[in-house]
Design an enzyme around this catalytic site. Sequence first.
Site, PDB file in Angstrom:
ATOM      1  N   ASP A  92      -5.344  -7.176   6.807  1.00 26.43           N
ATOM      2  CA  ASP A  92      -4.350  -7.934   6.043  1.00 26.43           C
ATOM      3  C   ASP A  92      -4.035  -9.259   6.730  1.00 26.43           C
ATOM      4  OD1 ASP A  92      -4.065  -6.129   3.969  1.00 26.43           O
ATOM      5  OD2 ASP A  92      -2.379  -5.074   4.898  1.00 26.43           O
ATOM      6  N   LYS A 147      -0.971   3.764   6.685  1.00 24.80           N
ATOM      7  CA  LYS A 147      -1.243   2.680   7.633  1.00 24.80           C
ATOM      8  C   LYS A 147      -0.723   2.986   9.035  1.00 24.80           C
ATOM      9  CE  LYS A 147      -1.518  -1.258   4.448  1.00 24.80           C
ATOM     10  NZ  LYS A 147      -0.944  -2.585   4.101  1.00 24.80           N
TER      11      LYS A 147
END
Length: 222
Positions: free
Chosen positions: A53, A12
């Site tokens: 997210d 990420k």
Amino acid sequence: EWAGLSLTMPLKQAVIPLLDWLDPPAMATSSVNTVVLPGAPTFDGTVRGYNTDVAGIVAAVAPHLPGGFAPASVAILGAGATARSAAAAAVDLGAESVLVMARRTAAAQEVAEVAEALGSVATRALGTSDAAAVRAGVAGADVVISTLPASAAEFLSELRLAGGAGVLLDVVYAPWPTRLADAWDGPVVPGSEMLLLQAAEQVRLMTGLDPDVDLMRRALSE
């Protein structure tokens, strides 16, 4: 040709230098979980990174807020990449205050700074060595987002967290229910719902199409 990538840690953050563009949530959280590549119908000539997210957390929590009102307070457990997304989501939900709790106060403060950078919100960072303060923070929050992994069950047991009355989103989706979710008195949102809703946003970004979320939910439950 690849349309995109769905990434988890440690990718990420590692992927960021390879990208041409970041969406605002990815930029604020320094976390990318979605990359749109040249094979995507939505590709515009730049390799783009997104953090879905944040949208997944907002979409999972919002339907459970009483009357659809913004939460006055959000408490976050943990200080990793998902906690940063939770801090950004708290701002998007309209929270007035954000409390971040983690083993290291300095790490909790870094997460709190994500919320500060995105909106006019009061923040507080708290080390979990003060178990009584953690319990009070959790019990008094309108929304609690636990970003702790399933392996943290013993740690949560040590804190002796009582079931709160606010909305709990526990990002763990297996095994389920977690110890925290099982003890909770208020509405509980499983991590699988966040997983589903952020994935639906990934499909939109990579294909330009609106997925059948109900069909995805049934497939996830099988």
